[in-house]
Design an enzyme around this catalytic site. Structure first.
Site, PDB file in Angstrom:
ATOM      1  N   CYS A  67       0.713  -1.318  -0.178  1.00 26.93           N
ATOM      2  CA  CYS A  67       0.250  -0.323   0.453  1.00 26.93           C
ATOM      3  C   CYS A  67       0.678   1.331  -0.431  1.00 26.93           C
ATOM      4  CB  CYS A  67      -1.490   0.106   1.254  1.00 26.93           C
ATOM      5  SG  CYS A  67      -1.721   1.473   1.592  1.00 26.93           S
ATOM      6  N   CYS A 155      -7.138   1.042  -1.271  1.00 26.96           N
ATOM      7  CA  CYS A 155      -6.799   0.404   0.252  1.00 26.96           C
ATOM      8  C   CYS A 155      -6.640  -1.238  -0.416  1.00 26.96           C
ATOM      9  CB  CYS A 155      -7.900   0.873   1.204  1.00 26.96           C
ATOM     10  SG  CYS A 155      -7.668  -0.628   2.958  1.00 26.96           S
ATOM     11  N   ASN A 298     -23.681 -16.994  14.951  1.00 25.14           N
ATOM     12  CA  ASN A 298     -22.443 -17.341  13.578  1.00 25.14           C
ATOM     13  C   ASN A 298     -21.934 -18.535  13.934  1.00 25.14           C
ATOM     14  OD1 ASN A 298     -20.098 -16.989  11.694  1.00 25.14           O
ATOM     15  ND2 ASN A 298     -18.702 -16.939  13.750  1.00 25.14           N
ATOM     16  N   GLU A 314     -26.488 -13.746  24.703  1.00 27.90           N
ATOM     17  CA  GLU A 314     -26.594 -13.016  23.968  1.00 27.90           C
ATOM     18  C   GLU A 314     -26.622 -11.502  25.137  1.00 27.90           C
ATOM     19  OE1 GLU A 314     -24.735  -9.672  22.507  1.00 27.90           O
ATOM     20  OE2 GLU A 314     -23.889 -11.993  21.464  1.00 27.90           O
ATOM     21  N   CYS A 389     -11.210 -12.842  20.881  1.00 27.41           N
ATOM     22  CA  CYS A 389     -10.270 -11.631  19.860  1.00 27.41           C
ATOM     23  C   CYS A 389      -8.892 -10.784  20.754  1.00 27.41           C
ATOM     24  CB  CYS A 389     -11.211 -10.769  19.556  1.00 27.41           C
ATOM     25  SG  CYS A 389     -12.273 -10.062  20.479  1.00 27.41           S
TER      26      CYS A 389
END
Length: 432
Positions: A67, A155, A298, A314, A389
């Site tokens: 990039c 991008c 998911n 959730e 994560c």
């Protein structure tokens, strides 16, 4: 005169680590094994922050960034490191966090999950700003260490279609009466349609609306608008368009979603991650399984395909409603969903949910500490798959699971969800 340093290693954010007179220096743009001339831009009591002015001795793993905005744009931090080495660095971050914070070591290090390194990003939050000195509107990611927006017209990590929209979006904003009242454009790419959500501090005029409709028609996108919070998001043009969705072909699932719903940014890696999670958990017909922090289903719906009875929990009522709709859309009646705050769960409220054979845990960055503390010390789920994560909170929670709850960390590995960034997505298997 700028100091010259040897780069000893990389930190968890992809910065090179050097020392000057014993003080740690974090160096942007430098790799382990390199010698670099650096300029210090921020001093702290225990460490300094610097950027590499020149690389005097380059690492064999250094590569030319693809990039032209790399180093200036804050969207990527590791394009100068060869793709395989990026993944190896993330694996080291995971292992070091598990050892240092969790005091645990997996029996098996799983092979990293790889996917496309470029054009992978199907979700993005682009900043927009009117800048007179730049001749009008800017649309893109923020600059490194700055609130300014990178002056970019392409991008390499956005999908090709979305990258090609950056310049037309700038041109569109330049023609709108409320150009200085559009701070953000959120992008969601589905398999049938791309949606652009414009955050509007003041509404479009009738003349603006004509221009926006023409833009949407020309570029074959759907435009949504948002005046305040997420509840104000609504379609603008065209009124009728294909529904946003992604698919999980291995499980014969199509997952519709709204542009502001949480979904993973990397479709290929999400498919691989779901596949690995289901194989590790090994759901069987007749088992009762909980999918905790289930989002729009998911993992829940692939688990339900096995014939197990799955309960998805959730905290977002909107996502639970979407998960229920997705179960119905895919003809599944063995997945049930409830709204509950898993950050405040207790041993008593967990026990009230009834017995589970297995758990899948997929929390946000803050992890699932109250949940893992709520698990019974004996009995209870015999198998847990934890999708993370943030390796630090995974490691913290792993310490509780292993040292307090009697689980064994059987396997762990990374998934390269965000190539060219320092973000570490990982998956771990715990068993009793």
């Amino acid at each position: 005169m700028n100091p010259i340093v040897d780069i000893l290693s990389l930190d968890h954010e992809g910065h090179g680590i050097a020392r000057i007179d014993g003080k740690v220096i974090f160096v942007d743009g430098a790799l382990a094994g390199e010698r670099a001339e650096i300029a210090i831009y921020r001093r702290h009591a225990k460490y300094d922050s610097a950027h590499a002015v020149a690389i005097l001795k380059a690492s064999a793993q250094r590569t030319e960034p693809r990039c032209p905005y790399f180093g200036h744009c804050g969207g990527c931090s590791m394009q100068h490191l060869e793709a395989g080495a990026q993944v190896a660095a993330k694996q080291r971050v995971l292992e070091e966090n598990l050892a240092r914070i969790g005091k645990v070591k997996p029996d098996v290090i799983m092979a990293a999950l790889h996917g496309p390194s470029w054009r992978y990003r199907t979700r993005a939050r682009l900043s927009a700003r009117w800048v007179d000195k730049k001749g009008g509107g800017l649309v893109g990611f923020r600059e490194k260490r700055s609130s300014f927006i990178t002056d970019m017209v392409s991008c390499e990590v956005l999908t090709a279609d979305v990258s090609a929209l950056l310049q037309p979006l700038r041109q569109l904003i330049n023609t709108l009466s409320n150009a200085d009242q559009i701070p953000q454009i959120e992008v969601a790419v589905g398999e049938q349609v791309t949606v652009l959500v414009f955050r509007l501090l003041t509404p479009w005029t009738d003349a603006d609306a004509v221009k926006v409709r023409a833009f949407a028609d020309q570029h074959r996108v759907q435009v949504w608008e948002q005046s305040k919070g997420p509840a104000t998001v609504r379609p603008f043009w065209p009124d009728i368009a294909p529904e946003l969705s992604y698919s999980l072909p291995e499980f014969d699932l199509v997952m519709p979603f709204r542009p502001t719903d949480f979904t993973q940014v990397n479709t290929a890696i999400n498919r691989a991650l779901v596949s690995r999670a289901i194989r590790l958990l090994d759901p069987q017909p007749g088992e009762r399984i909980a999918d905790l922090f289930c989002g729009l289903g998911n993992f829940t719906l692939p688990l339900a395909r096995s014939g197990a009875a799955v309960l998805g929990i959730e905290g977002s009522a909107e996502l639970v409603a979407r998960a229920r709709a997705n179960a119905l859309h895919n003809g599944l009646d063995n997945a049930r969903f409830v709204v509950d705050n898993l950050f405040e769960i207790t041993p008593e409220t967990f026990a009230a949910l009834g017995p589970f054979d297995k758990l899948l845990i997929d929390p946000p960055r803050s992890g699932a500490i109250e949940l893992v503390k709520s698990l019974p010390d004996q009995g209870g789920p015999q198998r847990i798959v934890y999708v993370s994560c943030d390796p630090a909170t995974l490691a913290r929670d792993a310490e509780v699971l292993v040292h307090s709850k009697g689980y064994r960390l059987m396997a762990a590995g990374v998934a390269n969800m965000f190539p060219h960034t320092a973000h570490v997505e990982s998956i771990a298997l715990f068993t009793r």
